[in-house]
Structures are given as C-alpha cells and as structure tokens.
Design an enzyme around this catalytic site. Sequence first.
Site, short mmCIF file in Angstrom:
data_model
loop_
_atom_site.label_atom_id
_atom_site.label_comp_id
_atom_site.label_asym_id
_atom_site.label_seq_id
_atom_site.Cartn_x
_atom_site.Cartn_y
_atom_site.Cartn_z
N HIS A 42 -32.98 -20.54 -23.78
CA HIS A 42 -31.74 -19.77 -23.97
C HIS A 42 -32.06 -18.53 -24.81
CE1 HIS A 42 -28.60 -23.12 -23.05
NE2 HIS A 42 -29.33 -22.78 -22.01
N GLU A 44 -30.95 -17.34 -27.61
CA GLU A 44 -31.16 -17.52 -29.06
C GLU A 44 -32.57 -18.04 -29.33
OE1 GLU A 44 -28.76 -18.62 -27.14
OE2 GLU A 44 -26.88 -18.97 -28.20
N ALA A 151 -15.60 1.66 2.20
CA ALA A 151 -15.46 3.12 2.19
C ALA A 151 -14.65 3.51 3.42
CB ALA A 151 -16.83 3.78 2.23
N SER A 165 -20.25 5.73 12.03
CA SER A 165 -19.75 5.63 10.65
C SER A 165 -20.66 6.33 9.64
CB SER A 165 -19.62 4.15 10.27
OG SER A 165 -20.90 3.55 10.29
N TRP A 167 -21.91 9.65 7.84
CA TRP A 167 -21.50 8.85 6.70
C TRP A 167 -20.06 9.16 6.37
CZ3 TRP A 167 -24.78 5.18 5.14
CH2 TRP A 167 -26.14 5.35 5.39
N THR A 193 -21.53 -6.04 11.75
CA THR A 193 -22.11 -4.91 11.02
C THR A 193 -23.61 -4.80 11.32
OG1 THR A 193 -20.47 -5.14 9.27
CG2 THR A 193 -22.51 -3.97 8.69
C1 AOF Z 1 -26.60 -20.49 -25.02
N1 AOF Z 1 -27.51 -19.51 -24.87
O1 AOF Z 1 -28.71 -18.12 -23.61
C2 AOF Z 1 -27.19 -19.52 -22.53
C3 AOF Z 1 -26.20 -20.51 -22.68
O2 AOF Z 1 -28.76 -25.95 -18.28
P1 AOF Z 1 -28.98 -25.22 -19.53
O3 AOF Z 1 -29.46 -26.06 -20.65
O4 AOF Z 1 -29.80 -23.97 -19.39
O5 AOF Z 1 -27.54 -24.75 -20.04
C4 AOF Z 1 -26.71 -23.94 -19.31
C5 AOF Z 1 -25.43 -23.83 -20.08
O6 AOF Z 1 -25.68 -23.29 -21.37
C6 AOF Z 1 -24.43 -22.91 -19.41
O7 AOF Z 1 -23.52 -23.64 -18.63
C7 AOF Z 1 -23.73 -22.27 -20.60
O8 AOF Z 1 -22.72 -23.11 -21.07
C8 AOF Z 1 -24.81 -22.25 -21.65
N2 AOF Z 1 -25.56 -20.98 -21.62
N3 AOF Z 1 -25.91 -20.95 -23.93
O9 AOF Z 1 -26.41 -20.97 -26.11
C9 AOF Z 1 -27.84 -19.00 -23.69
N4 AOF Z 1 -27.52 -19.05 -21.31
ZN ZN Z 2 -28.24 -22.66 -25.85
#
Ligand code: AOF
Ligand code: ZN
Length: 365
Positions: A42, A44, A151, A165, A167, A193
């Site tokens: 994550h 942090e 568009a 189309s 542009w 498309t």
């Molecule tokens: C944080 N910091 O950078 C993020 C968070 O499956 P995991 O463990 O990676 O967790 C995903 C969940 O964690 C996601 O659903 C969201 O609630 C949280 N994301 N939390 O503290 C982070 N990406």
């Molecule tokens: Zn986290």
Amino acid sequence: MRKALQVGLKGHPHPNPPVGAVVVQGDRVIAQGWHNGPGTPHAEHMALDACRENAAGATLYVTLEPCCHTIGRDGNVRIPCWQRCLDAGVTRVVIACADIDPRTAGKGIQHLLDAGVSVDVGVLSEKAIHQQRGFRSIQTAGRPFVIHKVATTLDGHIACEGGDSKWITGEKSRRAVHQLRATCDAIIVGVGTIVADDPDLTVRSVPLVSGRQPRVVVFDRSLRMPESARVARQGTVIVTTSDAPGAATDAFKQKGCHIIALDADTYTVENILPMLADIGMGIVLLEAGGVLSGAFYRARYVDEVHWYIAPKVVGGGNAPVGLAGSPLATRMNRAIELTQMQMHRYGVDVCITGRPVWEGREAES
Ligand code: AOF
Ligand code: ZN
C-alpha cells in the site's frame, strides 16, 4: 495533499483504488509512495519503506484512510497501514477521504486517534473521491464507473449520411480525448464502429498516466469483427455470445484477445459490466455509436458525460446520432439532466461535461 494525489496516479491498481502518500519532516518531503495493485505494498508502506531518514515526528499525507486489515486481496498477511504509520513514529496523518471498504470505513482513523496520533480528514476530498471513482463504483455498485464520450456536429450527428465521420472535432478536442483515455482502464466500442472506422483506440501524443494503454472492449454479439481489425490484438476483450462461430473465437484468442461469451438471452449491459469489473476494469470510457450508447443510457449505466460539439452542421434525417434506439424520455420534463455541468473550449469546439441524474426516476423504455 496535491502532491500525494499526483503521486497516486503513478500506480495502476484496479480493482484497488489509486492511493498516494507523502511523508513530510518539518518542511521537507522525505519520501513518497503509491499503490500498484493487489499483491503490492500500500502507498503508506511504500512511502515509509522509502524514508531515507527517521520518520519519527513526521506528518504523513495520504489520499485514502489508512487501512486496518491484515490479509490482503492476494491472501498475503501484512501490517495494516495505520499500524505501519504508528510503528514509524508518524505523529500526524492528513487524510483526503475515508475508505468505503467495510474492512476499514472509519476504523483506520479511529485506531490512529486512539493511539494518540493527530488526524485531519477531508483535505482535497473531492479530488480524491474523483480519482477513486472506479474503485468506489466497484465497491458500491459492483461495476465499473462509466464515462460516455461523444463528438457531434451542432445538429447532433456523429457522422454524415453514408457514414463519413473524419473529423467532427478539431485537433485540440481530439488531444483532450487522448488525455481522457489515458485515465481510463478500458475503451468500449460496438462492432459497428470497428467495421465502419477500424480505429486503433490507443492513447497517442499525450503521456500515459500509468505507463499502460487502456484495454479495448468490443461488444460484438455475433462475432462479426474482421480478424484484420486494428484492435484485434493482445489484451482486447471481445464480448460475444456462446453462439459465436468457434473458428473466429479461436482466431481472436490466438491474437491474444480475451473472449467473454454469454448466453444470447443474457447479453445485456447490466450483465456484462460486472464482468468487466471482475477482470480489473474500474473506469471505462464508452466511445460507441448511437445504438450501444443508447443501451448504456437505458440501463442507466452512464456516470459521467463528455459531449464534444463542433460548430458545423451536416443535416440529413438519416445521418447517425449520438443516442439511438428507444427513447430515454418521451416528455421533456422527464429528460435526463446533467449535474456538475462544466463547459470547456477546445479551439472552436465546446465540450460539456457532467453527471447524469438517475436517482428517483424510472427509465421510460
Ligand atoms: C491503504 N493504502 O495504498 C490502499 C488502500 O487487498 P489489499 O490488501 O491490497 O487491500 C485493498 C483495500 O485496501 C482496498 O479495498 C481499500 O480499502 C484499501 N486500499 N488502503 O491503506 C493504500 N490502496
Ligand atoms: Zn493499507
């Protein structure tokens, strides 16, 4: 926080949210981190692991509430982010917005407060919520966030009678569309498309936000896309039915396409969109013609609109229009309105953006 929001864009974490974190000691940024997706640290953790100096007494700015779960989506066990902040000696945490994942949803903030950490919540929260709209849509609705881009000429046409189309809008508008594409996980089109224009549907001439091209999703019920189509390439998703010819299915698979096949009677926008969430799509950009776009509106699955209008007219009662099929409203007082309306100029073109209001209304068709 502005920096943390920028840093958060470095990751491409769907179905997890983009999150950025910045560690500040005194008046100096000493580290930053972001989240790259399930199975990776994550934001942090990345930021605190990257600290070249002691983070004791530091402030951590983060775009989402620090989590408090120990087992990740990937099954790995690790320290919850609130605990990681505490262990590092961080004494103040500034958070853009609370998490809506029920495993955290306010509990991360409470843990920090209980541990005596100073916490501020709500700094640039609107920007953070906007950045996390793909994740939030999956969490709350089980489907990706859908942006419709179209568009038209001033008289409402997406092509002339006969189909030409190129542009409608000018270069500045088209560049803005590439910028929009760069923020999305996928671009959705119908097979019509592909047959009419054979588009490439890549991000060109602007930097890729996360170093990754959006994937292409083609809605192609009877699998009539030509094998030579430019989008018939690695990563493209073709949504078809189980009646599609086996030889064509195999040919596209060989090219690296991912085939989703539904039973013909379950082939609906409502059934298909959650499947796109399951393969990691948080924000999708609908760039389809009138028929498929109309189906998304009738399903009420349009969350944001980017409607480009070029100051030119082509006329012709049979020239294609932005939304086709049965009407969304048969009385003007039932028309779908946009909130948060904004207007941008790109050269001579105008782009109106907004959020359709669906609440409290039943679709009329
Ligand atoms: C944080 N910091 O950078 C993020 C968070 O499956 P995991 O463990 O990676 O967790 C995903 C969940 O964690 C996601 O659903 C969201 O609630 C949280 N994301 N939390 O503290 C982070 N990406
Ligand atoms: Zn986290």
